[in-house]
Design a protein around this motif. Structure first.
Motif, mmCIF file in Angstrom:
data_model
loop_
_atom_site.group_PDB
_atom_site.id
_atom_site.type_symbol
_atom_site.label_atom_id
_atom_site.label_comp_id
_atom_site.label_asym_id
_atom_site.label_seq_id
_atom_site.Cartn_x
_atom_site.Cartn_y
_atom_site.Cartn_z
ATOM 1 N N ALA A 140 0.842 -1.200 0.000
ATOM 2 C CA ALA A 140 0.000 0.000 0.000
ATOM 3 C C ALA A 140 0.882 1.257 0.000
ATOM 4 N N SER A 141 0.620 2.205 0.901
ATOM 5 C CA SER A 141 1.324 3.499 0.851
ATOM 6 C C SER A 141 2.785 3.438 1.266
ATOM 7 N N TYR A 193 -7.127 13.496 -1.770
ATOM 8 C CA TYR A 193 -7.338 12.266 -2.550
ATOM 9 C C TYR A 193 -8.420 12.512 -3.600
ATOM 10 N N ASP A 210 -5.161 -1.034 -3.775
ATOM 11 C CA ASP A 210 -5.528 0.365 -4.005
ATOM 12 C C ASP A 210 -6.144 0.555 -5.385
ATOM 13 N N PHE A 263 -2.147 1.331 4.088
ATOM 14 C CA PHE A 263 -3.569 1.118 4.354
ATOM 15 C C PHE A 263 -3.905 -0.356 4.581
ATOM 16 N N THR A 264 -3.177 -1.248 3.943
ATOM 17 C CA THR A 264 -3.461 -2.676 4.047
ATOM 18 C C THR A 264 -3.045 -3.272 5.390
ATOM 19 N N VAL A 318 -6.986 -5.420 6.203
ATOM 20 C CA VAL A 318 -8.182 -5.146 5.403
ATOM 21 C C VAL A 318 -8.954 -6.417 5.047
ATOM 22 N N ARG A 322 -12.071 -3.540 4.804
ATOM 23 C CA ARG A 322 -11.314 -2.394 5.306
ATOM 24 C C ARG A 322 -11.958 -1.778 6.550
ATOM 25 N N ARG A 371 -10.682 -2.027 11.930
ATOM 26 C CA ARG A 371 -9.770 -0.945 12.306
ATOM 27 C C ARG A 371 -9.106 -1.161 13.672
ATOM 28 N N TYR A 396 -5.556 -0.105 14.552
ATOM 29 C CA TYR A 396 -5.339 1.262 15.014
ATOM 30 C C TYR A 396 -5.840 1.461 16.442
#
Length: 430
Positions: A92-93, A150, A282, A378-379, A400, A404, A407, A410
């Motif tokens: 991902a990012s 985005y 993504d 993100f993954t 995910v 997704r 969470r 987090y």
């Protein structure tokens, strides 16, 4: 069970075993591995029980030596395929700092890019955009430019009934539709130009404050190709991944015939209508054929550690300064602290005054040095490097899966909690 041990170079994998990294003054490391195993296992097991992810792996390197690398759980909650240390993940990012960023650093070194002149010097369409023509690359990379966070380009491809617009995608490869986004989804060759136009015309906030934006990472590959004369993918492989020995790091792993298993991501009910595996999760990167600057990289924990160790070494590889130390130090430094912006250039940094916060309030662990840097994905991926403490920390998961909406990665602060374990372990061993 392991007790208090001295972990010598020969007992664990080395990041230097492929002679890809130049590590000096390697010293034996001692820590209470029983305590570490117990603490990490407890945190990760709690995460699995709370469906933060079905499985994960953790790699930690100290002074270039891998001192911990363990896998936990399974690829999915059916507990069929256990996580392996050699599994390949959708990053991902994290792509942002391991894909376009080292290329941009190299181009700055070579004088082909200047961080402090308008980015429109290099990306010509912005010369006509009043709200963008004066933005600098430094502002953009530090997320200080006011760019829109985005754009969901998938909205341009999907009809209101959820079906794909055939003017942009086809079910089979044909003339003008060569980019395979997913089996049965071929994107129009010129769709990238539509994306560029929408980015070029996007809004810019007049207030210059920290707002994370990934838009330019979608156009960096095209810019890198223009400035180097090589395709973005080939430039990264030839300049960085192959010399560093990161053999699994790259795009489109499905086409590489790896023996490694690839961890699935999301059960997509909107776009691909399938369990996404071996294809980028993504959607924006997918519509670019899977090769992008915002996402699309896949790799193993070990190969990620090699790249992060390269940054810890301030750009030195086998005695050669592949990227100048001055440039690396500039990129990993907080750029706009006066604006309460913690970011470096492309790299994420600890929260300002991070060490004064509790674990629940920090990002990442409170013990990391202000010199440290990294990025999340993100993954469920996360990489972090700390030159002061000579630590590299890799956390990989597929949070995910199956959706997704999960969470708890987090909310339970799992990545920082695991990271903190190793700082405490190393501190107690010294």
């Amino acid at each position: 069970m392991r007790s208090l041990v001295v972990i010598l170079i020969g007992l664990f994998h080395l990041l230097v075993r492929s002679q890809s990294l130049d590590i000096s003054q390697l010293n034996p490391i001692a820590f209470d591995s029983v305590w570490v195993d117990k603490k990490v296992d407890s945190i990760i097991t709690n995460g699995i029980k709370n469906q933060a992810f079905p499985g994960a792996q953790v790699l930690v390197a100290h002074k270039g030596t891998v001192v911990y690398h363990e896998a936990f759980g399974f690829h999915t909650y059916d507990s069929i395929q256990p996580v392996s240390l050699t599994d390949i993940y959708d990053l991902a990012s994290v792509t942002k700092i391991l894909g376009p960023l080292p290329a941009l650093m190299k181009l700055v070194d070579e004088g082909k890019l200047d961080l402090d002149v308008p980015f429109s010097t290099y990306w010509k369409p912005w010369r006509r955009m009043k709200n963008k023509r004066d933005l600098t690359l430094r502002e953009i990379l530090a997320h200080q430019s006011g760019l829109q966070p985005y754009i969901i380009f998938l909205n341009e491809v999907l009809k209101k009934n959820g079906k794909l617009k055939t003017r942009f995608v086809k079910p089979t490869k044909r003339k003008g539709f060569d980019a395979e986004a997913y089996p049965g989804i071929y994107v129009k060759n010129r769709f990238n130009r539509k994306m560029y136009r929408m980015i070029n015309r996007s809004k810019v906030s007049e207030e210059k404050k920290y707002v994370y934006s990934g838009l330019t990472f979608l156009i960096f590959p095209e810019l890198i190709t223009q400035l180097t004369g090589k395709s973005y993918e080939n430039y990264l492989n030839d300049t960085f991944y192959e010399p560093i020995g990161a053999t699994t790091l790259g795009f489109l792993p499905k086409s590489k015939n790896f023996s490694n298993r690839i961890v699935p991501t999301e059960l997509d009910t909107l776009y691909r209508h399938d369990l996404t595996k071996a294809w980028v999760h993504d959607e924006n990167a997918s519509l670019l054929g899977g090769i992008s600057g915002n996402a699309g990289l896949f790799g193993t924990a070990e190969d990620l550690a090699k790249m992060m160790q390269f940054f810890v070494n301030f750009g030195r590889l086998n005695g050669n300064q592949l990227i100048s130390e001055e440039t690396v130090r500039d990129f990993i430094t907080v750029q706009y602290p006066e604006n309460e912006n913690r970011r470096g250039l492309g790299f994420d940094k600890p929260l300002l005054n991070n060490g004064e916060r509790t674990l629940a309030e920090t990002y990442p662990a409170p013990e990391v040095s202000p010199d440290s840097f990294g990025h999340s994905g993100f993954t469920g991926t996360f990489v972090w490097a700390d030159p002061k403490n000579q630590l590299v920390y890799i956390f990989l998961s597929n949070r995910v899966y199956p959706t997704r909406e999960h969470r708890n990665l987090y909310t339970l602060n799992i990545r920082s909690a695991v990271q903190q374990v190793f700082y405490k372990a190393l501190d107690s061993s010294q």
